[in-house]
Design an enzyme around this catalytic site. Structure first.
Site, PDB file in Angstrom:
ATOM      1  N   TYR A 114      44.436  27.333  32.758  1.00  0.00           N
ATOM      2  CA  TYR A 114      43.898  28.807  33.317  1.00  0.00           C
ATOM      3  C   TYR A 114      42.912  30.052  32.278  1.00  0.00           C
ATOM      4  O   TYR A 114      42.808  29.436  31.234  1.00  0.00           O
ATOM      5  CB  TYR A 114      43.963  29.350  34.517  1.00  0.00           C
ATOM      6  CG  TYR A 114      43.359  29.934  35.534  1.00  0.00           C
ATOM      7  CD1 TYR A 114      42.209  29.353  36.274  1.00  0.00           C
ATOM      8  CD2 TYR A 114      43.391  31.607  35.539  1.00  0.00           C
ATOM      9  CE1 TYR A 114      41.241  29.808  37.204  1.00  0.00           C
ATOM     10  CE2 TYR A 114      42.522  31.384  37.414  1.00  0.00           C
ATOM     11  CZ  TYR A 114      41.462  30.448  37.409  1.00  0.00           C
ATOM     12  OH  TYR A 114      40.125  31.270  38.215  1.00  0.00           O
TER      13      TYR A 114
ATOM     14  N   ARG B 145      29.754  33.285  39.757  1.00  0.00           N
ATOM     15  CA  ARG B 145      30.046  34.267  39.274  1.00  0.00           C
ATOM     16  C   ARG B 145      31.970  34.182  38.636  1.00  0.00           C
ATOM     17  O   ARG B 145      32.788  34.200  38.690  1.00  0.00           O
ATOM     18  CB  ARG B 145      30.810  35.834  39.848  1.00  0.00           C
ATOM     19  CG  ARG B 145      31.020  36.504  39.287  1.00  0.00           C
ATOM     20  CD  ARG B 145      31.830  37.719  39.663  1.00  0.00           C
ATOM     21  NE  ARG B 145      33.018  37.416  40.392  1.00  0.00           N
ATOM     22  CZ  ARG B 145      34.225  37.646  39.162  1.00  0.00           C
ATOM     23  NH1 ARG B 145      34.156  37.672  38.736  1.00  0.00           N
ATOM     24  NH2 ARG B 145      35.456  37.018  40.173  1.00  0.00           N
TER      25      ARG B 145
ATOM     26  N   LYS C 196      42.532  25.718  39.483  1.00  0.00           N
ATOM     27  CA  LYS C 196      43.770  27.238  40.329  1.00  0.00           C
ATOM     28  C   LYS C 196      44.428  25.797  40.981  1.00  0.00           C
ATOM     29  O   LYS C 196      45.770  26.381  40.934  1.00  0.00           O
ATOM     30  CB  LYS C 196      42.652  27.515  41.296  1.00  0.00           C
ATOM     31  CG  LYS C 196      41.672  28.717  40.694  1.00  0.00           C
ATOM     32  CD  LYS C 196      42.805  29.714  40.861  1.00  0.00           C
ATOM     33  CE  LYS C 196      42.310  31.284  40.654  1.00  0.00           C
ATOM     34  NZ  LYS C 196      42.811  32.602  40.242  1.00  0.00           N
TER      35      LYS C 196
ATOM     36  N   GLU D 185      36.739  30.931  45.645  1.00  0.00           N
ATOM     37  CA  GLU D 185      37.131  31.381  44.070  1.00  0.00           C
ATOM     38  C   GLU D 185      35.654  31.921  43.306  1.00  0.00           C
ATOM     39  O   GLU D 185      33.818  30.626  43.732  1.00  0.00           O
ATOM     40  CB  GLU D 185      37.655  30.171  43.708  1.00  0.00           C
ATOM     41  CG  GLU D 185      38.181  30.555  41.740  1.00  0.00           C
ATOM     42  CD  GLU D 185      39.062  31.330  42.862  1.00  0.00           C
ATOM     43  OE1 GLU D 185      39.158  32.285  41.330  1.00  0.00           O
ATOM     44  OE2 GLU D 185      40.065  32.005  42.823  1.00  0.00           O
ATOM     45  N   ASP D 186      35.666  32.376  43.194  1.00  0.00           N
ATOM     46  CA  ASP D 186      34.170  33.163  41.529  1.00  0.00           C
ATOM     47  C   ASP D 186      32.971  32.937  42.323  1.00  0.00           C
ATOM     48  O   ASP D 186      31.880  32.451  42.460  1.00  0.00           O
ATOM     49  CB  ASP D 186      34.424  32.480  40.137  1.00  0.00           C
ATOM     50  CG  ASP D 186      35.433  32.134  39.386  1.00  0.00           C
ATOM     51  OD1 ASP D 186      35.908  33.819  40.068  1.00  0.00           O
ATOM     52  OD2 ASP D 186      35.562  31.914  38.604  1.00  0.00           O
TER      53      ASP D 186
ATOM     54  N   ASP E 125      40.386  35.010  46.417  1.00  0.00           N
ATOM     55  CA  ASP E 125      41.311  34.670  45.701  1.00  0.00           C
ATOM     56  C   ASP E 125      40.751  35.781  44.586  1.00  0.00           C
ATOM     57  O   ASP E 125      41.942  37.095  44.393  1.00  0.00           O
ATOM     58  CB  ASP E 125      41.866  33.483  44.460  1.00  0.00           C
ATOM     59  CG  ASP E 125      42.862  33.764  43.536  1.00  0.00           C
ATOM     60  OD1 ASP E 125      44.541  34.703  44.173  1.00  0.00           O
ATOM     61  OD2 ASP E 125      42.799  34.041  42.642  1.00  0.00           O
ATOM     62  N   ASP E 126      39.642  35.944  44.468  1.00  0.00           N
ATOM     63  CA  ASP E 126      39.100  37.366  43.449  1.00  0.00           C
ATOM     64  C   ASP E 126      39.112  38.498  43.894  1.00  0.00           C
ATOM     65  O   ASP E 126      39.084  39.769  43.764  1.00  0.00           O
ATOM     66  CB  ASP E 126      38.015  36.959  43.530  1.00  0.00           C
ATOM     67  CG  ASP E 126      37.327  35.523  42.670  1.00  0.00           C
ATOM     68  OD1 ASP E 126      38.046  35.323  41.625  1.00  0.00           O
ATOM     69  OD2 ASP E 126      36.592  34.621  43.004  1.00  0.00           O
TER      70      ASP E 126
ATOM     71  N   ASN F 197      38.496  39.430  32.808  1.00  0.00           N
ATOM     72  CA  ASN F 197      39.010  38.330  31.984  1.00  0.00           C
ATOM     73  C   ASN F 197      37.382  37.674  32.058  1.00  0.00           C
ATOM     74  O   ASN F 197      36.631  37.957  32.380  1.00  0.00           O
ATOM     75  CB  ASN F 197      39.676  37.120  33.128  1.00  0.00           C
ATOM     76  CG  ASN F 197      41.031  37.587  33.268  1.00  0.00           C
ATOM     77  OD1 ASN F 197      41.960  38.341  31.893  1.00  0.00           O
ATOM     78  ND2 ASN F 197      41.404  37.019  34.509  1.00  0.00           N
TER      79      ASN F 197
ATOM     80  N   ASN G 181      48.576  38.309  36.336  1.00  0.00           N
ATOM     81  CA  ASN G 181      47.659  37.168  36.663  1.00  0.00           C
ATOM     82  C   ASN G 181      47.571  36.738  37.935  1.00  0.00           C
ATOM     83  O   ASN G 181      49.388  36.821  38.965  1.00  0.00           O
ATOM     84  CB  ASN G 181      48.926  35.541  35.837  1.00  0.00           C
ATOM     85  CG  ASN G 181      47.853  34.866  35.817  1.00  0.00           C
ATOM     86  OD1 ASN G 181      47.097  34.303  36.445  1.00  0.00           O
ATOM     87  ND2 ASN G 181      47.901  34.491  34.482  1.00  0.00           N
TER      88      ASN G 181
END
Length: 614
Positions: free
Chosen positions: A135, A188, A206, A278-279, A301-302, A443, A487
């Site tokens: 990751y 993103r 993930k 995610e993203d 999660d973001d 990150n 993390n």
């Protein structure tokens, strides 16, 4: 259903009742038909070279002689039999011979394609070394080079042109018992922006952590890319690009596409299938979370995972400073979905500790590319999820001057801009606070607002530091500091494990606050004295089990768990769900009968009188 049966029913039911009855029968027929779609092959049905090509069952040279003969693979492997320990050692020797992290990532993915159990065993045994490869930060580079490193598909690619047929595509995934999906539209990716279909490395990575850390079986996991195009011409113009070469679809068509996807997942895999977003870009992430959070089993999660892991770090830091949440002032550098998510959960936590929502929000300041977010500033919008944190004050753009004005005790970096916390900013934090809290969360590593070494050096070793990407230990004034890594892997695997094990139908906001509190409590005093505000990464698996068991207690106590009967020992119950990386036995399954049946008897001679029973 036979027509004669329907005719009999019609004689006693009204037309409407009959029509409803017929619809229900048709729905049952569809369900039954769907059950008999082809599914993943069972172990018993795979033999010969096909067994060696199936990563879920392949053991490589660990097959014993008996297994090789029984499964029809004798002679297809060298004669030596190696244990899984030796195989893991051999892999790591080759891994360390790789020249760069992208090659190491590729080697790990190749192992995943050959031998699934060995892959997860290797990660579990070397988790601190390999998480940055599987990751962040390496997965970001892998996504940028996705067209180059792509060898075989993992998961599903669903495009905007498949609108109206998403359920059919989900049915092409032969494993029916999917319990966790990680989905992205690639707009993103980490701090790298719009990578389109090349962002598929994120859902894959993930879910690999779902298994390696939380022990969720890999056959229950499904990564999905929703390809609606990309606005990154540099990516899409490459001949190696794997996605649609068109601008992103937005607006009503995009929303209908996501709506259909969510409904299709439930139709195919059931209401309890967890969907992790995610993203997604900020303008979609928040509204999609609000749109689906109460009606599906889903989380982002973001927004929520990042918020929980950062809040856990704050809880750990407050054990060092001996203060409460409400006693501190927080300055967020960056006002996107991650920063707003952290601020919202931080507010929620302060309210739970007794503060009013107005008092909690008064402790939080935000700064973005246009400067400090205050009323009447000449540039930048004040709308969206940053709106509750708009203050009265000076419109200041220089970050060091903002620090001097706000006088924060905690500096939160979620900007995606590398080295934004320069010497002047860090020294100002050290002047204002005896123990400044500095979290450089962006990150990958190149986008971190400062390095651990810079933070400790410019604050004379007094800061409490955490980051989103890993940093090596820092020696300053003859003392070794171990930077904490915030993390998300501390949080999202545990949330997923508890949700799946308890068959929860929704992932509510309290779950993330409870997870953060538990994670913060698991940091030992020794870790705190060494500068850590999180448990060491090698303990991640045990930490995940503890958090998941704690969440299970909450889910059953609040009647949010649907898996019954309720287990007495929640931790034991969680451990029973975990994926086992040890190899299965492929030899013949035999068992003994009583001695009188298994003994070999002599054949009677023809001279003996044999009495035949009637």
């Amino acid at each position: 259903m036979p027509f004669s049966s329907l005719r009999g029913i019609r004689s006693v039911l009204s037309y409407y009742q009959y029509l409803r009855y017929f619809q229900l029968q048709q729905r049952c027929l569809v369900t039954v038909t769907d059950e008999y779609r082809p599914t993943t092959k069972s172990r018993a049905s795979i033999k010969g070279v096909e067994l060696l090509r199936n990563p879920a069952f392949n053991k490589g040279m660990a097959f014993t002689l008996e297994e090789r003969q029984h499964m029809g693979i004798h002679g297809l492997l060298p004669p030596a039999v190696l244990t899984q320990d030796i195989q893991a050692l051999r892999f790591m020797i080759n891994f360390h011979r790789m020249n760069n992290d992208l090659d190491r990532y590729t080697e790990l993915m190749n192992l995943s394609d050959r031998n699934e159990k060995l892959f997860f065993r290797v990660i579990a045994d070397n988790i601190e070394e390999l998480i940055p490869i599987v990751y962040t930060p390496t997965v970001g580079l892998a996504c940028q080079k996705y067209g180059l490193v792509f060898k075989r598909p993992r998961g599903l690619f669903i495009t905007i042109h498949d609108k109206g047929h998403i359920y059919d595509i989900l049915c092409n995934w032969t494993e029916r018992h999917v319990k966790a999906i990680v989905v992205t539209d690639g707009e993103r990716i980490l701090g790298l922006g719009d990578l389109g279909a090349s962002g598929m490395g994120i859902p894959v990575g993930k879910l690999q952590l779902y298994t390696a850390i939380a022990g969720i079986p890999p056959q229950h996991c499904l990564p999905i890319m929703l390809d609606v195009g990309t606005n990154n011409e540099e990516i899409s113009s490459s001949p190696l690009y794997v996605g649609l070469r068109q601008n992103r679809v937005t607006g009503k068509e995009y929303d209908e596409f996501i709506d259909e996807f969510m409904a299709a997942v439930v139709q195919r895999f059931g209401w309890e299938c967890l969907i992790q977003f995610e993203d997604f870009a900020s303008h979609n992430a928040y509204r999609l979370l609000e749109r689906y959070q109460k009606t599906y089993c889903t989380f982002n999660d973001d927004i929520q995972g990042t918020a929980a892991v950062v809040l856990a770090g704050v809880f750990g830091a407050l054990r060092i400073t001996s203060t409460k949440l409400i006693d501190n002032t927080y300055l967020f550098v960056g006002a996107g979905q991650a920063a707003c998510g952290i601020a919202d959960l931080l507010t929620h936590a302060m309210v739970r500790e007794g503060a009013s929502i107005e008092e909690a929000r008064s402790k939080i300041w935000m700064y973005d590319v246009h400067g400090l977010i205050v009323e009447g500033r000449p540039q930048g919008d004040l709308e969206g999820h940053k709106a509750p944190y708009v203050k009265k004050g000076k419109a200041i753009k220089d970050l060091a001057a903002v620090v001097d004005f706000v006088k924060p005790s905690m500096l939160m970096g979620a900007s995606g801009v590398g080295r934004l916390f320069h010497e002047g900013v860090l020294k100002k934090m050290a002047q204002i606070n005896e123990r400044p809290l500095i979290f450089a969360l962006s990150n990958p590593t190149s986008r971190a607002e400062c390095t651990a070494e810079e933070a400790y050096r410019e604050t004379d070793g007094r800061c409490i530091f955490a980051s989103g990407s890993p940093f090596k230990p820092v020696v300053y004034n003859n003392k070794t500091f171990h930077p904490g890594q915030g993390n998300n892997a501390y949080i999202f695997p545990a949330v997923a494990l508890a949700t799946i094990a308890c068959s929860a139908r929704h992932v509510e906001e309290d779950i993330f606050l409870i997870a953060a509190q538990k994670l913060g409590s698991l940091v030992s005093e020794d870790d705190l004295s060494n500068g850590r505000v999180y448990p060491p990464i090698p303990k991640t698996h045990e930490v995940t089990v503890k958090i998941a068991a704690h969440l299970a207690e909450h889910l059953y106590a609040t009647k949010k768990a649907w898996n019954y009967p309720e287990p007495d020992d929640k931790e034991e119950f969680i451990r029973m769900q975990l994926y086992d990386t040890s190899y299965e036995y492929f030899g013949p399954k035999t068992w003994k009968w009583p001695e009188k049946y298994s003994a070999v008897r002599s054949v009677p001679s023809m001279d003996e009188n044999i009495v035949l029973q009637p």
